[in-house]
Design a protein around this motif. Structure first.
Motif, PDB file in Angstrom:
ATOM      1  N   GLY A  20     -11.799  -1.635   1.481  1.00  0.00           N
ATOM      2  CA  GLY A  20     -10.719  -2.334   0.800  1.00  0.00           C
ATOM      3  C   GLY A  20      -9.513  -1.441   0.615  1.00  0.00           C
ATOM      4  O   GLY A  20      -9.301  -0.460   1.348  1.00  0.00           O
ATOM      5  N   ASN A  21      -8.727  -1.739  -0.406  1.00  0.00           N
ATOM      6  CA  ASN A  21      -7.469  -1.023  -0.634  1.00  0.00           C
ATOM      7  C   ASN A  21      -7.651   0.362  -1.236  1.00  0.00           C
ATOM      8  O   ASN A  21      -6.836   1.256  -0.992  1.00  0.00           O
ATOM      9  CB  ASN A  21      -6.566  -1.851  -1.556  1.00  0.00           C
ATOM     10  N   TYR A  45      -4.539  -2.842  10.925  1.00  0.00           N
ATOM     11  CA  TYR A  45      -5.500  -3.877  11.313  1.00  0.00           C
ATOM     12  C   TYR A  45      -4.918  -4.739  12.428  1.00  0.00           C
ATOM     13  O   TYR A  45      -5.632  -5.115  13.373  1.00  0.00           O
ATOM     14  CB  TYR A  45      -5.847  -4.739  10.108  1.00  0.00           C
ATOM     15  N   ARG A  94       0.833  -1.208   0.000  1.00  0.00           N
ATOM     16  CA  ARG A  94       0.000   0.000   0.000  1.00  0.00           C
ATOM     17  C   ARG A  94       0.864   1.253   0.000  1.00  0.00           C
ATOM     18  O   ARG A  94       0.527   2.240  -0.660  1.00  0.00           O
ATOM     19  CB  ARG A  94      -0.932  -0.029   1.213  1.00  0.00           C
ATOM     20  N   GLU A 132      -5.384   1.993   7.821  1.00  0.00           N
ATOM     21  CA  GLU A 132      -5.646   0.554   7.774  1.00  0.00           C
ATOM     22  C   GLU A 132      -6.547   0.081   8.907  1.00  0.00           C
ATOM     23  O   GLU A 132      -6.854  -1.101   8.999  1.00  0.00           O
ATOM     24  CB  GLU A 132      -4.327  -0.220   7.831  1.00  0.00           C
ATOM     25  N   VAL A 151     -10.306  -2.608   6.115  1.00  0.00           N
ATOM     26  CA  VAL A 151      -9.405  -3.624   5.568  1.00  0.00           C
ATOM     27  C   VAL A 151      -9.271  -4.755   6.587  1.00  0.00           C
ATOM     28  O   VAL A 151      -9.521  -4.573   7.787  1.00  0.00           O
ATOM     29  CB  VAL A 151      -8.017  -3.051   5.224  1.00  0.00           C
TER      30      VAL A 151
END
Length: 254
Positions: free
Chosen positions: A123-124, A210, A68, A200, A204
Motif C-alpha cells: 500500500g501507500n 504502476y 505520495r 510504485e 500498489v
C-alpha cells in the motif's frame, strides 16, 4: 530583446529538436533488429500521449502519485529541518550522528523496498517511507549549511534580549535559512520524483509506476513511452515551481 528571446525560447527548442532527432534515429536503428521498436518512435508516442492526456484514467494515477510526493516531501521536511538545525547548533549531536547520517545517505532508498514492505505491508505506507527517506538528506544538509552561514551577531543579539531557545529557532534561525531550506526542497523533489516510479511498482494498484508496468503487461509500448514523456513533463513542472518559490522568496527578502 531578440537575443533574450532566443536564449529563453530558441535555444531550448533547438535542444528539444535535436533530442527528438536522436530519438528517431535510435528507434530506426532498433527497428532493424527489433521490429516492435517502431512503437517507441516519436510520432506514435505523441499520438498515444494525446490520447492519454485527453482521457481520465491517467490523471487518477497522476493525482495519486502527486499525493505520495506531497506526503513524502512533507515528512522529509518535518524530519530534515529539525535535524539540520540540531546538527548545526550542537557539536556533540553532530559528532555522534553525522557519521551515521552520511552512511545512511549513501544507501539507495530502493534497497529498503523489501524491508519496507515486510514491516509496513503493501500500500501507500512503504512508498511514503521510501520517498521520505530519499528526500530527508538534502533538506537536512541544506538546513545545516544555512544555519552555519547565519551571522553569529544575530544569535548574540537574540540571546542578549533574553530570547528563549524556541524564539531563537522560530524567529531568527528559520526565517534566516528559508532560502537554504527551499534549495534543499528543490533537490529533494528531484530525488523523490526519480524514486517514485520504481517505488510504485511494488505493492500498489495505482500511480505512475504502476501504470508503467500495466502498459508493459498490455504490450502497449507507445502508451508506455508516452507515460515516460508525461513523467518527464510533470517532473519538469515540479522543479519549475520549486525554482519559482525559491526565486520569489529571494525577491521578497531583498
Amino acid at each position: 530583446m531578440l537575443t533574450r528571446a532566443w536564449t529563453r525560447l530558441g535555444l531550448p527548442l533547438v535542444g528539444l529538436a535535436v533530442a527528438v532527432g536522436l530519438w528517431s534515429l535510435g528507434v530506426s536503428a532498433l527497428e532493424k533488429s527489433t521490429p516492435i521498436g517502431a512503437a517507441f518512435a516519436p510520432l506514435p508516442t505523441v499520438l498515444a500521449l494525446r490520447e492519454l492526456v485527453t482521457g481520465s484514467d491517467i490523471w487518477l494515477h497522476v493525482l495519486l502519485s502527486l499525493q505520495r510526493v506531497g506526503v513524502g516531501l512533507g515528512l522529509a521536511i518535518v524530519i530534515g529541518v529539525p535535524l539540520g538545525v540540531l546538527v548545526a547548533m550542537s557539536k556533540s549531536f553532530s559528532g555522534a550522528a553525522m557519521p551515521l547520517f552520511q552512511l545512511l545517505r549513501m544507501v539507495s532508498p530502493l534497497s529498503w523496498m523489501p524491508i519496507a514492505v515486510m514491516v509496513l505491508g503493501v500500500g501507500n505506507a512503504p512508498v511514503y517511507f521510501l520517498l521520505a527517506f530519499a528526500a530527508v538528506w538534502p533538506i537536512m544538509l541544506n538546513t545545516a549549511a544555512g544555519v552555519a552561514r547565519l551571522d553569529p551577531n544575530w544569535l548574540l543579539l537574540a540571546r542578549s534580549l533574553s530570547a528563549t531557545r524556541s524564539e531563537i529557532v522560530f524567529k531568527v534561525i528559520l526565517p534566516g535559512i528559508t532560502a537554504d531550506i527551499l534549495t534543499g526542497v528543490r533537490l529533494a523533489i528531484g530525488i523523490i520524483w526519480i524514486v517514485l516510479v520504481p517505488a510504485e511498482m511494488l505493492g500498489v494498484s495505482a500511480g505512475l509506476g504502476y501504470f508503467i508496468l500495466d502498459t508493459r503487461d498490455r504490450l502497449a509500448y507507445s502508451e508506455l513511452m508516452a507515460a515516460i514523456v508525461l513523467i518527464g513533463i510533470l517532473g519538469f513542472l515540479l522543479d519549475y515551481l520549486a525554482r519559482a518559490a525559491h526565486a520569489r522568496w529571494l525577491h521578497l527578502k531583498r
